[in-house]
Motif scaffolding. Structure first.
Motif, PDB file in Angstrom:
ATOM      1  N   LYS A  34      69.681  13.211 -10.287  1.00 54.11           N
ATOM      2  CA  LYS A  34      68.981  12.712  -9.158  1.00 54.11           C
ATOM      3  C   LYS A  34      68.239  13.950  -8.699  1.00 54.11           C
ATOM      4  O   LYS A  34      67.223  14.259  -8.165  1.00 54.11           O
ATOM      5  N   GLU A  35      69.219  15.290  -7.773  1.00 51.63           N
ATOM      6  CA  GLU A  35      67.855  16.824  -7.866  1.00 51.63           C
ATOM      7  C   GLU A  35      67.481  17.099  -9.204  1.00 51.63           C
ATOM      8  O   GLU A  35      66.580  17.803  -8.555  1.00 51.63           O
ATOM      9  N   TYR A  36      68.739  17.778 -10.432  1.00 56.93           N
ATOM     10  CA  TYR A  36      67.830  17.679 -11.207  1.00 56.93           C
ATOM     11  C   TYR A  36      66.032  17.151 -11.789  1.00 56.93           C
ATOM     12  O   TYR A  36      64.806  17.618 -11.981  1.00 56.93           O
ATOM     13  N   GLU A  37      66.256  15.512 -11.786  1.00 56.99           N
ATOM     14  CA  GLU A  37      64.446  14.715 -11.921  1.00 56.99           C
ATOM     15  C   GLU A  37      63.726  15.026 -10.910  1.00 56.99           C
ATOM     16  O   GLU A  37      62.534  15.047 -11.130  1.00 56.99           O
ATOM     17  N   GLN A  38      64.473  15.204  -9.590  1.00 62.48           N
ATOM     18  CA  GLN A  38      63.039  15.360  -8.470  1.00 62.48           C
ATOM     19  C   GLN A  38      62.738  17.056  -8.574  1.00 62.48           C
ATOM     20  O   GLN A  38      61.640  16.764  -8.837  1.00 62.48           O
ATOM     21  N   SER A  39      63.577  17.989  -9.204  1.00 58.06           N
ATOM     22  CA  SER A  39      62.685  19.056  -9.244  1.00 58.06           C
ATOM     23  C   SER A  39      61.958  18.986 -10.374  1.00 58.06           C
ATOM     24  O   SER A  39      61.279  19.602 -10.221  1.00 58.06           O
ATOM     25  N   ARG A  40      62.692  18.707 -11.677  1.00 58.93           N
ATOM     26  CA  ARG A  40      61.757  18.541 -12.279  1.00 58.93           C
ATOM     27  C   ARG A  40      60.166  17.855 -12.308  1.00 58.93           C
ATOM     28  O   ARG A  40      58.979  18.318 -13.109  1.00 58.93           O
ATOM     29  N   ALA A  41      60.028  16.977 -11.435  1.00 56.74           N
ATOM     30  CA  ALA A  41      58.651  16.074 -11.155  1.00 56.74           C
ATOM     31  C   ALA A  41      57.751  17.455 -10.797  1.00 56.74           C
ATOM     32  O   ALA A  41      56.747  17.220 -10.440  1.00 56.74           O
ATOM     33  N   GLU A  42      58.541  18.317  -9.425  1.00 53.50           N
ATOM     34  CA  GLU A  42      58.294  19.248  -8.405  1.00 53.50           C
ATOM     35  C   GLU A  42      57.357  20.298  -9.318  1.00 53.50           C
ATOM     36  O   GLU A  42      56.333  20.359  -8.865  1.00 53.50           O
ATOM     37  N   VAL A  43      57.722  20.423 -10.729  1.00 54.25           N
ATOM     38  CA  VAL A  43      57.273  21.288 -11.707  1.00 54.25           C
ATOM     39  C   VAL A  43      56.296  20.408 -12.096  1.00 54.25           C
ATOM     40  O   VAL A  43      54.678  21.444 -12.204  1.00 54.25           O
ATOM     41  N   LYS A  44      56.628  19.723 -12.653  1.00 58.02           N
ATOM     42  CA  LYS A  44      55.194  19.154 -13.337  1.00 58.02           C
ATOM     43  C   LYS A  44      54.458  18.806 -11.840  1.00 58.02           C
ATOM     44  O   LYS A  44      53.300  18.852 -13.282  1.00 58.02           O
ATOM     45  N   ASN A  45      54.084  18.872 -11.087  1.00 59.28           N
ATOM     46  CA  ASN A  45      53.371  18.215 -10.515  1.00 59.28           C
ATOM     47  C   ASN A  45      52.416  19.519  -9.680  1.00 59.28           C
ATOM     48  O   ASN A  45      51.952  19.569  -8.855  1.00 59.28           O
ATOM     49  N   ASP A  46      52.753  21.087 -10.122  1.00 52.36           N
ATOM     50  CA  ASP A  46      52.887  22.420  -8.908  1.00 52.36           C
ATOM     51  C   ASP A  46      51.358  22.747 -10.231  1.00 52.36           C
ATOM     52  O   ASP A  46      52.024  22.755 -11.147  1.00 52.36           O
ATOM     53  N   GLU A  48      50.616  25.772 -10.070  1.00 53.78           N
ATOM     54  CA  GLU A  48      50.560  26.698 -10.269  1.00 53.78           C
ATOM     55  C   GLU A  48      51.907  27.512 -11.415  1.00 53.78           C
ATOM     56  O   GLU A  48      51.731  27.636 -12.200  1.00 53.78           O
ATOM     57  N   ALA A  49      52.745  25.882 -11.337  1.00 51.48           N
ATOM     58  CA  ALA A  49      53.976  26.212 -12.534  1.00 51.48           C
ATOM     59  C   ALA A  49      53.292  25.760 -13.207  1.00 51.48           C
ATOM     60  O   ALA A  49      53.655  26.339 -15.051  1.00 51.48           O
ATOM     61  N   GLN A  50      52.279  24.824 -13.513  1.00 54.35           N
ATOM     62  CA  GLN A  50      51.742  24.089 -14.966  1.00 54.35           C
ATOM     63  C   GLN A  50      51.049  25.431 -15.789  1.00 54.35           C
ATOM     64  O   GLN A  50      51.189  25.587 -16.930  1.00 54.35           O
ATOM     65  N   GLU A  51      50.257  25.708 -14.814  1.00 54.89           N
ATOM     66  CA  GLU A  51      49.664  27.023 -15.494  1.00 54.89           C
ATOM     67  C   GLU A  51      50.208  27.834 -15.889  1.00 54.89           C
ATOM     68  O   GLU A  51      49.419  28.277 -17.692  1.00 54.89           O
ATOM     69  N   LEU A  52      51.398  28.517 -15.700  1.00 56.07           N
ATOM     70  CA  LEU A  52      51.971  29.493 -16.373  1.00 56.07           C
ATOM     71  C   LEU A  52      52.522  28.906 -17.424  1.00 56.07           C
ATOM     72  O   LEU A  52      52.970  29.840 -18.332  1.00 56.07           O
ATOM     73  N   ILE A  53      52.958  27.783 -16.832  1.00 54.95           N
ATOM     74  CA  ILE A  53      53.653  27.346 -18.376  1.00 54.95           C
ATOM     75  C   ILE A  53      52.731  27.239 -19.576  1.00 54.95           C
ATOM     76  O   ILE A  53      53.347  27.888 -20.478  1.00 54.95           O
ATOM     77  N   ASN A  54      51.445  26.851 -19.301  1.00 61.43           N
ATOM     78  CA  ASN A  54      50.947  27.218 -20.605  1.00 61.43           C
ATOM     79  C   ASN A  54      50.416  28.575 -20.982  1.00 61.43           C
ATOM     80  O   ASN A  54      50.044  28.416 -22.242  1.00 61.43           O
ATOM     81  N   GLU A  55      50.024  29.109 -19.885  1.00 63.72           N
ATOM     82  CA  GLU A  55      49.991  30.221 -20.947  1.00 63.72           C
ATOM     83  C   GLU A  55      51.113  31.180 -21.369  1.00 63.72           C
ATOM     84  O   GLU A  55      50.967  32.086 -22.412  1.00 63.72           O
ATOM     85  N   PHE A  56      52.508  30.493 -20.660  1.00 62.11           N
ATOM     86  CA  PHE A  56      53.811  31.019 -20.949  1.00 62.11           C
ATOM     87  C   PHE A  56      54.024  30.699 -22.861  1.00 62.11           C
ATOM     88  O   PHE A  56      53.365  31.362 -23.729  1.00 62.11           O
ATOM     89  N   GLU A  57      53.427  29.206 -22.910  1.00 61.38           N
ATOM     90  CA  GLU A  57      53.759  29.108 -24.334  1.00 61.38           C
ATOM     91  C   GLU A  57      52.383  29.626 -25.138  1.00 61.38           C
ATOM     92  O   GLU A  57      52.785  29.982 -26.507  1.00 61.38           O
ATOM     93  N   LYS A  58      51.263  29.881 -24.262  1.00 57.65           N
ATOM     94  CA  LYS A  58      50.488  30.062 -25.400  1.00 57.65           C
ATOM     95  C   LYS A  58      50.687  31.088 -26.030  1.00 57.65           C
ATOM     96  O   LYS A  58      50.849  31.701 -26.973  1.00 57.65           O
ATOM     97  N   GLN A  59      51.148  32.285 -25.414  1.00 59.39           N
ATOM     98  CA  GLN A  59      51.408  33.755 -25.656  1.00 59.39           C
ATOM     99  C   GLN A  59      52.927  33.479 -26.598  1.00 59.39           C
ATOM    100  O   GLN A  59      52.770  34.275 -27.311  1.00 59.39           O
ATOM    101  N   ARG A  60      53.797  32.880 -26.231  1.00 57.83           N
ATOM    102  CA  ARG A  60      55.090  32.840 -27.157  1.00 57.83           C
ATOM    103  C   ARG A  60      54.303  32.092 -28.563  1.00 57.83           C
ATOM    104  O   ARG A  60      55.621  32.576 -29.245  1.00 57.83           O
ATOM    105  N   GLN A  61      53.599  30.275 -28.759  1.00 63.72           N
ATOM    106  CA  GLN A  61      53.101  30.141 -29.822  1.00 63.72           C
ATOM    107  C   GLN A  61      52.771  31.750 -30.496  1.00 63.72           C
ATOM    108  O   GLN A  61      52.912  32.377 -31.650  1.00 63.72           O
ATOM    109  N   LEU A  62      51.767  32.275 -29.523  1.00 62.03           N
ATOM    110  CA  LEU A  62      50.812  33.801 -30.794  1.00 62.03           C
ATOM    111  C   LEU A  62      52.309  34.461 -31.336  1.00 62.03           C
ATOM    112  O   LEU A  62      51.675  35.266 -32.026  1.00 62.03           O
ATOM    113  N   PHE A  63      52.890  34.982 -30.025  1.00 60.17           N
ATOM    114  CA  PHE A  63      53.895  36.204 -30.667  1.00 60.17           C
ATOM    115  C   PHE A  63      54.423  35.897 -31.868  1.00 60.17           C
ATOM    116  O   PHE A  63      54.357  36.540 -32.550  1.00 60.17           O
TER     117      PHE A  63
END
Length: 132
Positions: A34-46, A48-63
């Motif tokens: 339950k705590e994991y699911e709650q924290s996962r939802a918090e990440v999805k709704n944040d 700043e986190a979503q922006e960094l996740i997207n940028e990280f994934e772009k950089q990772r794919q480029l690499f």
């Protein structure tokens, strides 16, 4: 001498599936889950986190693309690492990663109990060929 009929085998399979569903339900009721699911939802709704996740994934794919073509540099790898570090240092991600680790630890304990009955490491068998 007894032999198992198709009906006996079907019944055993059905029983295992029932226990599997019960295990899944029990896991979904764990405080760690339950705590994991709650924290996962918090990440999805944040945002700043979503922006960094997207940028990280772009950089990772480029690499990955650059590495496949032999064009990757140490700086490219460092850039991926920088984004990952920024992401992992966000408070919402720190909390998510901690709850993910707690859930993983709890599920490893469950795996150990299953493995005891089977005389094998059930978790290792899932991902591999089971040859060892």
């Amino acid at each position: 001498m007894s032999t198992k009929t198709d009906s006996d085998l079907s019944s055993q399979s059905s029983e295992i599936e029932t226990f599997g569903r019960l295990l899944g339900e029990a896991i979904s009721n764990l405080s760690e889950y339950k705590e994991y699911e709650q924290s996962r939802a918090e990440v999805k709704n944040d945002s700043e986190a979503q922006e960094l996740i997207n940028e990280f994934e772009k950089q990772r794919q480029l690499f990955i693309i650059k590495r496949a073509s032999g064009e990757a540099t140490k700086e490219d790898l460092e850039k991926v690492g920088e984004f990952q570090e920024k992401l992992n240092n966000l408070p919402v991600m720190v909390h998510f990663l901690a709850t993910q680790k707690e859930l993983s630890t709890r599920l490893e304990e469950v795996n150990e109990h299953i493995s005891e009955s089977l005389s094998l490491d059930f978790g290792d068998q899932i991902g591999g060929c089971g040859c060892s």
